[in-house]
Design a protein around this motif. Structure first.
Motif, PDB file in Angstrom:
ATOM      1  N   GLU A 114      -8.686   5.167  10.094  1.00 37.06           N
ATOM      2  CA  GLU A 114      -8.465   5.623  10.478  1.00 37.06           C
ATOM      3  C   GLU A 114      -8.196   6.522  10.378  1.00 37.06           C
ATOM      4  OE1 GLU A 114      -7.567   3.295  13.907  1.00 37.06           O
ATOM      5  OE2 GLU A 114      -6.602   1.522  12.942  1.00 37.06           O
ATOM      6  N   SER A 142      -6.410  -3.034   7.017  1.00 35.69           N
ATOM      7  CA  SER A 142      -5.406  -1.968   5.741  1.00 35.69           C
ATOM      8  C   SER A 142      -5.408  -2.668   5.069  1.00 35.69           C
ATOM      9  CB  SER A 142      -4.054  -1.614   7.054  1.00 35.69           C
ATOM     10  OG  SER A 142      -4.080  -0.196   7.480  1.00 35.69           O
ATOM     11  N   THR A 143      -5.290  -3.627   5.514  1.00 33.00           N
ATOM     12  CA  THR A 143      -5.053  -4.724   3.835  1.00 33.00           C
ATOM     13  C   THR A 143      -6.377  -4.794   2.586  1.00 33.00           C
ATOM     14  OG1 THR A 143      -3.787  -6.048   4.915  1.00 33.00           O
ATOM     15  CG2 THR A 143      -4.480  -7.075   2.884  1.00 33.00           C
ATOM     16  N   GLY A 195      -3.953  -6.138  13.667  1.00 32.24           N
ATOM     17  CA  GLY A 195      -3.043  -6.933  12.554  1.00 32.24           C
ATOM     18  C   GLY A 195      -4.252  -7.829  11.825  1.00 32.24           C
ATOM     19  N   ALA A 251      -3.868 -12.810   5.061  1.00 32.97           N
ATOM     20  CA  ALA A 251      -4.272 -11.439   6.211  1.00 32.97           C
ATOM     21  C   ALA A 251      -5.742 -11.321   5.850  1.00 32.97           C
ATOM     22  CB  ALA A 251      -3.282 -10.625   5.045  1.00 32.97           C
TER      23      ALA A 251
HETATM   24  N1  LIG Z   1       3.607  -6.688   2.697  1.00 32.12           N
HETATM   25  C1  LIG Z   1       3.212  -7.822   3.414  1.00 32.12           C
HETATM   26  N2  LIG Z   1       4.445  -8.939   3.646  1.00 32.12           N
HETATM   27  C2  LIG Z   1       4.062  -9.854   5.126  1.00 32.12           C
HETATM   28  N3  LIG Z   1       2.880  -8.847   5.599  1.00 32.12           N
HETATM   29  C3  LIG Z   1       1.773  -8.128   5.643  1.00 32.12           C
HETATM   30  C4  LIG Z   1       2.249  -7.324   4.540  1.00 32.12           C
HETATM   31  N4  LIG Z   1       1.166  -6.314   4.804  1.00 32.12           N
HETATM   32  C5  LIG Z   1       0.159  -6.900   6.234  1.00 32.12           C
HETATM   33  N5  LIG Z   1       1.170  -8.076   6.415  1.00 32.12           N
HETATM   34  C6  LIG Z   1       0.352  -8.811   7.517  1.00 32.12           C
HETATM   35  O1  LIG Z   1      -1.229  -8.325   7.795  1.00 32.12           O
HETATM   36  C7  LIG Z   1      -1.870  -8.840   8.707  1.00 32.12           C
HETATM   37  C8  LIG Z   1      -2.529  -7.449   8.336  1.00 32.12           C
HETATM   38  O2  LIG Z   1      -2.366  -6.049   8.196  1.00 32.12           O
HETATM   39  P1  LIG Z   1      -2.851  -5.355   8.244  1.00 32.12           P
HETATM   40  O3  LIG Z   1      -2.230  -4.031   7.932  1.00 32.12           O
HETATM   41  O4  LIG Z   1      -4.127  -5.197   7.539  1.00 32.12           O
HETATM   42  O5  LIG Z   1      -3.771  -4.799   9.364  1.00 32.12           O
HETATM   43  P2  LIG Z   1      -4.636  -3.691  10.355  1.00 32.12           P
HETATM   44  O6  LIG Z   1      -5.849  -4.372  10.499  1.00 32.12           O
HETATM   45  O7  LIG Z   1      -5.088  -2.682   9.489  1.00 32.12           O
HETATM   46  O8  LIG Z   1      -3.941  -3.476  11.596  1.00 32.12           O
HETATM   47  P3  LIG Z   1      -3.854  -2.110  12.446  1.00 32.12           P
HETATM   48  O9  LIG Z   1      -5.223  -1.956  13.482  1.00 32.12           O
HETATM   49  O10 LIG Z   1      -2.774  -2.105  13.690  1.00 32.12           O
HETATM   50  O11 LIG Z   1      -3.267  -1.202  11.486  1.00 32.12           O
HETATM   51  C9  LIG Z   1      -0.331  -8.321   9.364  1.00 32.12           C
HETATM   52  O12 LIG Z   1      -0.625  -9.527  10.570  1.00 32.12           O
HETATM   53  C10 LIG Z   1       0.244  -7.772   8.949  1.00 32.12           C
HETATM   54  O13 LIG Z   1       1.762  -7.879   9.193  1.00 32.12           O
END
Ligand SMILES: Nc1ncnc2c1ncn2[C@@H]1O[C@H](COP(=O)(O)OP(=O)(O)OP(=O)(O)O)[C@@H](O)[C@H]1O
Ligand SMILES: [Mg+2]
Lengths: 440, 227
Positions: B166, B45-46, B41, B20
């Motif tokens: 955000e 957020s990760t 995605g 991720a």
């Molecule tokens: N605990 C988890 N278990 C499995 N997959 C996860 C987990 N947390 C995040 N993911 C996956 O990791 C990827 C990144 O997620 P993240 O929430 O960081 O995206 P994002 O850039 O913040 O998206 P958004 O703009 O929609 O908030 C995604 O594909 C999500 O499904």
């Protein structure tokens, strides 16, 4: 932290209230059972304490105690009157007094006895004096009658289709201090009057055994006229029942407790032995043939042994209810914690340590449960008091509802168990990873 | 004011074929300001979870001012986060039933770090973010007001780092601009390092250092000359 907990409880006040209320009800159940059982034990022990030894006709020990100590109406068999005179003459006896039942005034039993018993059963009169004439009565502390009131004895209670005696009406001359026993509801009269009303114990010259059917068959409470008891002689009464040819009883006749002649049959004699050794000897002596001698305290102890099993069952039911409530609450709470994962995660994301999260969850829950426990104790106490008060109103038998030192231990144990149960949701909240909680 | 250094970071989730998040090397100077963009995605957020220590990186190192947060225990990380990071999220996570002032002070109080001086500062921050009623219950506030309370909460402990995920996404453009302004101004005033994740071009435009995540990797790093 406290402010946050209070705000949180306020937000979920309905749920919080129900949790506390359910805990309270479960606890109240257990408390009421414990208190009531103890009150019954203490109360009856207290009621029996004035009655060292009771001698009656051979029959049921329990019935003898229930009828004499608790004045429970029942058909006690009679024993020869000679037992009383023998006991009074016995050097091992401090005092002995007869008791005779059968009549009622309203719901108050009228008990025929002697001044000796009246003086020993209570701490004296609170107003007036003890009866001194055949037509006088002294009432128990709970009898709602004024001094000077007229008491017309009724044979059996109204509900049992009894009839009113017309031979004699008593005048209330005194009121006893409270004893906390069923005797507080009783109207005490000279035993001689009871005999006379029922046409017993008169030795008149024309003792022609003019079979007087007192018409008691339906309501005969004390089997007052066993075969062979000498029947009264009947003078021409003032009453209009021609077949009830009662002799007139002089209400102003001074009572004489030095018995003369043969005494009529008696249901029970209360005996105060001089020493414990005397008590045992007397009991043994009168447990033969046609008589029965019992220590009421001992009979009650036997009764409690039976009652103890009932209490165990009730306690188990109450305990089971508490366990179920505890388990159901934990389930609900764990689900609730699950629904609030985000909030808990957020607390940590913004810089609250996980220990604080643990503390909040535990304190909030334990506060609720402890409040429920405290309310339950109050509720249980109240319930026991209400039950005791209703019983006292019905029977005059007072049950002291009170907490004992051992309850403190039980309470501590209960709170400890609650504290431990509350740990589970707190640990779940503590271990919950904040990042995944905040997601989605 | 502390700097950030990421090395060989890789975050994988069970059931996900590719990581991720995967960052070989990244640095941000103390007091630096960074905007993070990327499609949904893409791992934004990760990244925030890793940077704030909400999630422990299993591979690689994330150092804030020399502290490898992966080496801290869960409890230590909680304490470190409370002291070091001010977080603003898309959802405000204010606690209903408490006043604006109490909400600002709640995490500090729970960490037993609140002082009288901090209470004063909380009141001042409320004035700065344009709220005149510190005792107002948060559930009676508008969304814009709520996010401003959340911003005040993030900075009340004078964190060395402010991270916002955000922060304007759930607001209309006007209150969004207001909140963006506040975050920028307060970070500037305190000299905090600032990292903002956003889709909001108006907000992103105010940063001279930007990275774009694609599939968990830094696809583009833009550094504009200071305006
Ligand atoms: N605990 C988890 N278990 C499995 N997959 C996860 C987990 N947390 C995040 N993911 C996956 O990791 C990827 C990144 O997620 P993240 O929430 O960081 O995206 P994002 O850039 O913040 O998206 P958004 O703009 O929609 O908030 C995604 O594909 C999500 O499904
Ligand atoms: Mg995101």
């Amino acid at each position: 932290m406290i402010r946050f907990i209070l705000a949180d409880l306020n937000r979920f006040r309905l749920g919080a209230f129900f949790i506390a209320a359910i805990v309270a009800l479960a606890v109240a159940l257990g408390v009421a059972v414990t208190l009531q059982e103890r009150a019954l034990r203490l109360g009856s022990a207290r009621a029996a304490e004035k009655f060292d030894l009771i001698v009656g006709a051979a029959g049921s020990e329990t019935q003898l105690v229930l009828s004499s100590v608790f004045l429970q109406p029942s058909a006690l068999p009679l024993m020869p009157g000679k037992v009383l005179s023998d006991l009074e003459a016995d050097p091992r006896v401090a005092w002995a007094a007869p008791i005779g039942f059968g009549d009622f005034f309203g719901s108050s039993p009228i008990v025929g006895t002697t001044t000796t018993l009246v003086k020993n059963i209570s701490a004296g009169v609170s107003e007036g004096a003890v009866f001194a004439r055949e037509g006088e009565a002294v009432i128990g502390a709970d009898v709602m009658l004024p001094m000077g009131a007229t008491v017309k004895p009724m044979h059996g209670t109204l509900g049992e289709g009894g009839h009113t005696h017309t031979e004699l009406a008593y005048t209330v001359v005194g009121r006893l201090k409270p004893t906390g026993s069923a005797w507080d509801k009783a109207i005490l009269v000279p035993i001689k009057a009871v005999w006379d009303i029922h046409g017993l114990g008169h030795h008149h010259d024309d003792g022609d055994a003019d079979e007087h059917d007192h018409d008691h068959a339906a309501a005969d409470q004390n089997a007052a006229k066993p075969a062979g008891t000498e029947m009264a002689e009947h003078h021409d009464g003032h009453d209009d029942h021609d077949e009830h040819d009662h002799h007139a009883i002089d209400p102003n006749e001074a009572i004489n407790e030095q018995w003369q002649g043969e005494l009529p049959g008696l249901p029970a004699v209360v005996v105060k032995p001089k020493s414990i050794a005397d008590a045992y000897k007397l009991r043994q002596q009168y447990r033969k043939d046609a008589t029965l001698a019992v220590f009421p305290a001992e009979v009650l102890t036997k009764l409690y042994a039976t009652l103890g099993d009932v209490k165990k069952v009730l306690s188990a039911v109450a305990g089971g209810a508490q366990l179920l409530v505890g388990a159901a609450l934990i389930l609900v709470i764990v689900m609730h914690i699950g629904q609030r994962r985000k909030q808990i995660g957020a607390l940590r994301a913004f810089g609250a340590p996980r220990e604080a999260v643990f503390g909040i969850v535990w304190l909030e829950l334990f506060g609720l449960v402890a409040a429920g426990v405290v309310a339950g104790i109050g509720l249980g106490y109240l319930a026991a008091r209400v039950i005791a008060a209703r019983l006292a109103a019905d029977s005059g038998f007072h049950m002291p509802v009170s907490f004992a030192a051992e309850d403190g231990g039980a309470l501590a144990l209960l709170l400890l168990a609650a504290a431990c149960l509350c740990l589970l949701p707190a640990i779940i909240a503590y271990r919950q990873p904040p990042a995944s909680a905040l997601r989605g | 004011m502390i700097d950030l250094s990421i090395k060989a970071l890789e975050v994988t989730f069970p059931g996900l074929a590719t990581p991720a998040l995967s960052i070989d090397e990244f640095r941000l100077a103390a007091g630096g300001k960074l905007a993070v963009t990327g499609a949904s995605g893409s791992g934004k957020s990760t990244l925030v979870n890793i940077l704030t220590g909400l999630e422990r990186p299993r591979t690689g190192a994330v150092r804030w001012g020399g502290t490898d947060i992966a080496s801290l225990s869960e409890s230590r990380r909680d304490r470190w986060r409370g002291e070091t990071i001010g977080l603003v999220m898309q959802d405000f996570y204010l606690f209903e039933g408490l006043s604006a002032l109490d909400n600002i002070l709640l995490p500090a109080r729970l960490a037993r770090a609140a002082t009288a001086e901090m209470t004063e500062r909380a009141r001042e921050l409320l004035r700065i973010v344009g709220l005149s009623r510190p005792e107002q219950k948060v559930e009676t506030m508008s969304r814009g007001e709520m996010q401003r309370v959340a911003v005040a909460r993030a900075v009340v402990r004078r964190p060395a780092v402010i991270i916002a995920d955000e922060p304007t996404a759930s607001l209309d453009s006007e209150s969004g601009a207001q909140v963006a302004d506040l975050i920028m101004t307060l970070a500037e005033r305190e000299g905090s390092t600032l990292i903002v994740v956003s889709h909001d071009p108006a907000l992103i435009g105010r940063f001279d250092k930007r990275i774009r995540l694609v599939g968990g990797r830094i696809a583009a790093e833009t550094i504009e000359a200071a305006a």
